[in-house]
Design an enzyme around this catalytic site. Structure first.
Site, PDB file in Angstrom:
ATOM      1  N   GLY A  42      14.941  65.189 -46.404  1.00  0.00           N
ATOM      2  CA  GLY A  42      14.219  66.244 -45.993  1.00  0.00           C
ATOM      3  C   GLY A  42      15.081  67.489 -45.716  1.00  0.00           C
ATOM      4  N   THR A  43      14.659  68.408 -44.876  1.00  0.00           N
ATOM      5  CA  THR A  43      15.412  69.467 -44.445  1.00  0.00           C
ATOM      6  C   THR A  43      16.413  69.302 -43.700  1.00  0.00           C
ATOM      7  OG1 THR A  43      13.734  69.952 -43.042  1.00  0.00           O
ATOM      8  CG2 THR A  43      13.379  71.293 -44.745  1.00  0.00           C
ATOM      9  N   GLY A  44      17.730  68.890 -44.330  1.00  0.00           N
ATOM     10  CA  GLY A  44      18.847  68.381 -43.822  1.00  0.00           C
ATOM     11  C   GLY A  44      19.388  69.087 -42.476  1.00  0.00           C
TER      12      GLY A  44
ATOM     13  N   THR B 237      17.164  63.678 -52.714  1.00  0.00           N
ATOM     14  CA  THR B 237      17.853  62.619 -51.940  1.00  0.00           C
ATOM     15  C   THR B 237      17.532  61.163 -51.951  1.00  0.00           C
ATOM     16  OG1 THR B 237      18.568  64.388 -50.467  1.00  0.00           O
ATOM     17  CG2 THR B 237      18.814  61.989 -49.653  1.00  0.00           C
TER      18      THR B 237
ATOM     19  N   ARG C 100      28.318  73.887 -47.638  1.00  0.00           N
ATOM     20  CA  ARG C 100      27.270  73.306 -46.734  1.00  0.00           C
ATOM     21  C   ARG C 100      27.270  71.819 -46.932  1.00  0.00           C
ATOM     22  NH1 ARG C 100      22.263  70.142 -48.003  1.00  0.00           N
ATOM     23  NH2 ARG C 100      20.861  70.840 -46.346  1.00  0.00           N
ATOM     24  N   VAL C 101      27.018  71.144 -45.741  1.00  0.00           N
ATOM     25  CA  VAL C 101      26.797  69.722 -45.398  1.00  0.00           C
ATOM     26  C   VAL C 101      25.537  69.631 -44.797  1.00  0.00           C
ATOM     27  CG1 VAL C 101      27.805  67.601 -44.603  1.00  0.00           C
ATOM     28  CG2 VAL C 101      29.393  69.334 -45.312  1.00  0.00           C
ATOM     29  N   GLY C 102      24.899  68.760 -45.529  1.00  0.00           N
ATOM     30  CA  GLY C 102      23.378  68.270 -45.150  1.00  0.00           C
ATOM     31  C   GLY C 102      23.339  67.145 -44.299  1.00  0.00           C
ATOM     32  N   ASP C 103      22.336  66.465 -44.020  1.00  0.00           N
ATOM     33  CA  ASP C 103      22.430  65.328 -42.919  1.00  0.00           C
ATOM     34  C   ASP C 103      22.666  64.070 -43.743  1.00  0.00           C
ATOM     35  OD1 ASP C 103      19.832  65.669 -44.720  1.00  0.00           O
ATOM     36  OD2 ASP C 103      19.056  63.987 -43.551  1.00  0.00           O
TER      37      ASP C 103
END
Lengths: 341, 341
Positions: free
Chosen positions: A246-248, A194, A222-225
């Protein structure tokens, strides 16, 4: 938890740009010299591009866009060209941007045809009544706004395709980019590409932006941060500008970007401490990653609790500083922005 | 800005449920007696359903789901059946849920075939590695998880269809539900039927959930605040559970739910004050709406800066309290949960 590296300082220069290109298991032993040089070069180009905008009196928003576009256009990062493939063999891109003076924001999720998703996020912010658009609707909006549309194949790279095949074979989710093809436990050795930027312009205005391809082999939309305002991106002149990587899922649950800003605004604590508190919350929930943070005085922090984070900064002195590993507390390249732009 | 009504109190009862059914221009003169009775009845059913879960020692998450399902199944609210139509004549539903003890969260955006989107959000939270799923992927995930799938026509109501035709004719965005068909300035007279619930169970755990159809005539895959963790929904046992309703874009930009929680957690200020501060920020950016807030001691607040908000609460005494208008500071119905469940 060990919070590794990095820097903050009061800076009397009126402009500042900080970028990241993802956090993860980035160690000197795992990067070839060629790759290290390539990352250094693109990070420097990104910083130089954004700095040129700020130096010319441009806005922090335009600097953030200029910096992120360079990384989106590079196949080295998991954003724009070179993004990871979903389970369905598609590349779905997310991006968001926010302006600190007005707290206007824009975001796109799961777009597939926009060359530079950060520009689409900016168009949502400036040319729509909305903040967040997703999927085909967001692609259609970007096209109507005249942004550059590309065939989805533009984003493809062989390296990412191989990553997907490997992830499918291993039947599990693999996060972002691994530079080492045969890591024994890749899920423990993940890197995330990212990209993001935070900027302070001559007018004292902050901005933040983030762009990503998400995680390899992602399913179910899936949507991350990264496209979530408050989680991946936040900017407010009264506190800080933040971009996260990072880990979203855990960055969403901890509302990582706003969380950091809220500590600065409500508790007046130093930005390093605020970033580290957020990373500690993230670690407590099993996540890791990094945050870049910048306030309206030019204080900045590049913090991460992973082995490394692609990162860099440039101020009014025009000196490009780039780092990757935990040990690079202040790796300074010899490039000067005036030479390289 | 006038923050109108409402209540908070320290409550020594060990369980509490608070619900909302949207905030807007809800005044006695604009609701027929029949509609007022209908809203009262469904809000009471929602409270009673959630209370039954809490009373039996169930979790706050299950209580939130039970309460929201009643409102999703009612055509009166802009969630589930009776949701508003997008510009394309589709109904796209958003929902999110969060658990205060673990800060686990789940969210779905733009789903079209799941009868109860709040159950899909819960499935994302409990049965996937992700927090947020969108579009067809989220529908497919819900089907795989065995949730009830319906034909999109299940959600249709003539009233919402007429609203869309009117909005298209007027070529502008119209927010949620208008109960008065011929308002001269509907954009100034908007109501929002987003539904939400916050609960405290006997184990001292908080939960929050929100469900919506978004805004009438929405285009381009617009996502509002309801499925955004931190904006529409947030829960943390160490601060509060929050569900929001209002002008979604501004609730995203102010990170409304987490913003309220952060004030309680970092500044230890009363929950009414925290909610009002958030609503003042929202008003300063041109937005309005409401927030329901509940802490782990059972203190609760139902605050809004609109003319009214459909709302209600029930505690361990089983007394159903329902309000709609600003003047209903503590409208208490005679229903008792033990009578009505």
């Amino acid at each position: 938890m060990t919070i590794q590296t990095n820097t903050t300082r009061a800076d009397d220069s009126p402009i500042r740009l900080v970028v990241h290109g993802g956090a993860g298991t980035i160690t000197r032993s795992k990067l070839t010299k060629e790759l290290e040089q390539a990352y250094t070069q693109v990070l420097a180009q990104s910083l130089t591009a954004g700095h040129a905008v700020l130096e010319a009196g441009g806005s922090s928003i335009d600097a953030v866009i200029a910096a992120i576009v360079v990384m989106e256009d590079s196949p080295l990062f998991n954003a724009g060209k070179g993004a990871v493939f979903s389970n369905a063999g598609r590349i779905e891109l997310d991006a968001s941007i926010m302006e600190g003076s007005t707290r206007m924001a824009g975001s796109v999720a799961a777009v597939t045809t926009i060359r530079n998703p950060i520009r689409a996020a900016n168009a949502v912010m400036t040319k729509s009544a909305h903040v967040m658009l997703m999927g085909q609707g967001a692609d259609a909006f970007a096209a109507e706004m005249g942004l550059e549309i590309v065939d989805p194949s533009y984003f493809y790279t062989q390296f990412r395709w191989n990553q997907l095949q490997k992830a499918i074979a291993e039947e599990r989710l693999m996060q972002d980019h691994d530079v080492v093809p045969d890591t024994p436990q890749p899920q423990m050795d993940k890197k995330r590409g990212t990209v993001g930027a935070v900027a302070l312009d001559r007018h004292g205005n902050l901005a933040a932006g983030t762009s990503t391809g998400g995680v390899t082999n992602k399913r179910f939309g899936r949507v991350g941060d990264s496209p979530v305002i408050g989680a991946g991106t936040y900017a407010d002149n009264h506190s800080v500008a933040v971009s996260a990587t990072g880990t979203g899922e855990i960055f969403i649950r901890t509302v990582a970007a706003f969380n950091t800003a809220a500590q600065v605004r409500l508790q007046h604590i130093p930005i390093i401490e605020a970033a580290d508190n957020t990373l500690a919350e993230i670690a407590a929930l099993g996540g890791d990653g990094g945050l870049i943070v910048l306030d309206a005085k030019g204080n900045y922090a590049m913090r991460f609790n992973t082995r490394g984070m692609y990162r860099g900064t440039i101020g009014s002195d025009g000196i490009v500083q780039v780092g990757m590993f935990a040990a690079d507390d202040r790796a300074v390249s010899t490039s000067n922005s005036h030479d390289t732009r």
